[in-house]
Enzyme design. Structure first.
Site, PDB file in Angstrom:
ATOM      1  CE  LYS A  33      -3.855   2.009   2.677  1.00 31.50           C
ATOM      2  NZ  LYS A  33      -4.713   1.797   3.868  1.00 31.50           N
ATOM      3  CB  SER A  73      -8.334   0.889   5.587  1.00 28.16           C
ATOM      4  OG  SER A  73      -8.941   2.143   5.779  1.00 28.16           O
ATOM      5  CB  SER A 124      -7.624   3.842   2.962  1.00 26.02           C
ATOM      6  OG  SER A 124      -6.910   3.156   3.975  1.00 26.02           O
TER       7      SER A 124
END
EC number: 3.5.1.4
Length: 554
Positions: free
Chosen positions: A132, A232, A208
């Site tokens: 990420k 997330s 996210s």
């Protein structure tokens, strides 16, 4: 303001140059990209070799075993996943940093080490792992979804979680998109744009860690590193039909990432994996634990337990079924799948008892949302103002909530007391389930929806409560694929929404829009019972997806 925004736009258009790093031989035809279907999952295999399709169809654990047994090289695996990731990005815009050349060079080095020593570097030897964006990787930029962060330049050190994966032999090759402000359940930013859901590009990929979710859904990665403070990891895993796991706080390293709310400890953010199997999730935590990260970051010294060390009967789970949280009713395909899962578990000999939620609505409005933004969101606004970039609708929906306001220090303390009292009350509520089980013991885990919806139209703010509730309680939980939405899934004819939030979710439902989307369930356990939750997930997965426990043999 218009001039500063235009200047910022020019800046991020220059910065976001990743598309030029895709080799020309891997670029999709312009005519194809101009007329893509809404479901793009069938496209990548058309542009891959049969061998690449085979390799990218394997899980991380399967790849590790094959590389260690010299049935395939790390280089061959890495090239296959670089190629598929390049295709995935062109379809759904899921990447932020592309470094294929250095990844292939690393894979070749790992092949030489194995050939020379006869030993793998670690359990992830040669396995490509995606990261990420807001985790630091040495030599690369970390924007975390902000234009102003792009001016920081390349970072000088890996995040600890990244370092552990690298030391275990993982090959790093891409970073994946996360949203502006991070605290939204859709992945979109001014600097890198919007990540789409591969199964229906009119829907979001979740947030996210949405770039991770979309990339894994298109098999451009076998295992990804994400983070979670309100859903997330789990929401992108759910929206993309994957496995994912949010651990208890301070079990996995979080140092070395970039986001505007670093230092916020009222609700603990965690790192964790998204993958394609329970075995891969377990592998991630075993690798992390074996590195003893508590020696390098102030974490809990809690080694990952083996099955033999768990103190419960895996042959007969006692499971609490929570069909809804009494705030927002999940869409019909979710409640149908949950009931079907419960029936399968009962048929397999496990006990399933209804679980009544405890004040989830109050927990969100009175405790959780105020603690997410104790500064009223001022730091987020300042970070945006530093470059002049506008706040996007997905973030603005949340930041404009009247509950979001700065707290004075004594107000903050009162909210911390309320949080801790609520956690105690929830433990009492959980323990009270012993009165309803045949064993006379509390339930082992809860199964519930991961969200009230399996994907949202762009810029829509869904109800967070099905994931964020467990962040508030610091409960470990994971996601398991469990079925598919069908066109005939419908609310009862006489259904009447119980509040404005429920009505919004009710109006969002369109059976034709969601038909064919993956449906997942969430498995929840109590604080620091991560291994128990993971084992329960493995058992549930075997029942509902008819998966045998993988062999440990190469």
């Amino acid at each position: 303001m218009a001039n500063s925004t235009a200047s910022a736009a020019a800046s991020w258009q220059t910065i976001a140059h990743r598309d030029s790093l895709i080799p020309s031989r891997w670029r999709l035809p312009a005519e194809l990209l101009a007329s893509l279907p809404t479901n793009v999952t069938g496209i990548p295999p058309q542009f891959l070799t049969a061998r690449e399709v085979e390799l990218t169809g394997l899980t991380a654990s399967e790849l590790a075993r094959k590389i260690a047994a010299r049935q395939v090289t790390a280089r061959e695996v890495t090239v296959a996943f670089c190629h598929r990731a390049a295709i995935a990005h062109q379809l759904v815009n899921c990447l932020t940093e592309i470094f294929f050349d250095s990844a292939i060079a690393r894979a070749e080095e790992l092949d030489r080490i194995l050939a020379k020593t006869g030993k793998v570097l670690g359990p992830l030897h040669g396995v490509p792992i995606s990261i990420k964006d807001h985790f630091n990787i040495e030599g690369l930029e970390t924007t975390g979804g902000y234009v102003s962060y792009a001016n920081h330049g390349p970072v000088k050190k890996d995040a600890l979680a990244v370092e552990i994966l690298r030391n275990a032999g993982a090959v790093l090759y891409v970073k994946t998109n996360n949203p502006q402000c991070m605290m939204v359940l859709e992945t979109v930013s001014n600097i890198y744009g919007r990540t789409l859901n591969p199964r229906n590009t009119t829907l979001g990929a979740g947030g996210s860690s949405g770039g991770e979710g979309a990339l894994l859904a298109l098999r451009g990665s076998p295992l990804g590193l994400g983070s979670d403070v309100g859903g997330s990891i789990r929401v992108p895993a759910a929206f993309n039909g994957l496995y994912g796991f949010k651990p208890s706080g301070r079990r996995v390293p979080t140092s070395g990432w970039e986001c505007e709310n670093m230092g916020q400890e009222s609700i603990i953010a965690v790192s964790g994996p998204l993958g394609r199997s329970i075995e891969d999730l377990n592998l991630f935590f075993q690798v992390t634990s074996d590195a003893k990260p508590w020696l390098y970051e102030p974490l809990l010294e809690v080694p990952w337990k083996t099955d033999e060390q768990l103190n419960f009967n895996p042959r007969r789970l006692t499971i609490g079924l929570m069909l809804w949280d009494e705030v927002v009713m999940p869409h019909p395909y979710l409640t149908r799948i949950l009931k079907a899962v419960a029936a399968k578990l009962q048929a397999a000999g496990h006990e399933v008892a209804n679980f009544k939620p405890y004040d989830h609505g109050r927990a969100w409005s009175d405790i959780l949302l105020p603690l997410y933004f104790t500064d009223g969101g001022e730091n987020i606004r300042k970070t945006l103002q530093a470059s002049g970039e506008p706040m996007l609708p997905s973030a603005k929906h949340l930041m404009d909530d009247p509950i979001v306001k700065p707290l004075e220090i004594h107000e903050l303390w009162k909210h911390h007391v309320a949080r801790d009292n609520y956690r105690t009350e929830y433990l009492e509520h959980w323990n009270s389930t012993a009165r309803t089980t045949t064993s006379g013991k509390p339930i082992d885990v809860i199964i519930c929806a991961p969200s009230c919806v399996q994907g949202t139209p762009h810029d829509v703010r869904p109800w967070w409560g099905y994931c964020s509730q467990w962040n508030l309680l610091d409960y470990p939980c994971g996601i398991i694929p469990a079925g598919t939405a069908e066109a005939d899934d419908q609310y009862p004819d006489n259904y009447k929404p119980v509040n404005a939030l429920d009505e919004g979710n009710f109006r969002l439902y369109d059976s034709n829009l969601y038909a064919g989307m993956p449906v997942t369930i969430q498995v929840v356990g109590r604080t620091l019972q991560d291994e128990k939750v993971m084992k329960a997930m493995e058992i549930i997965d075997q029942v509902i997806n008819r998966k045998e426990k993988p062999s440990s043999r190469l």
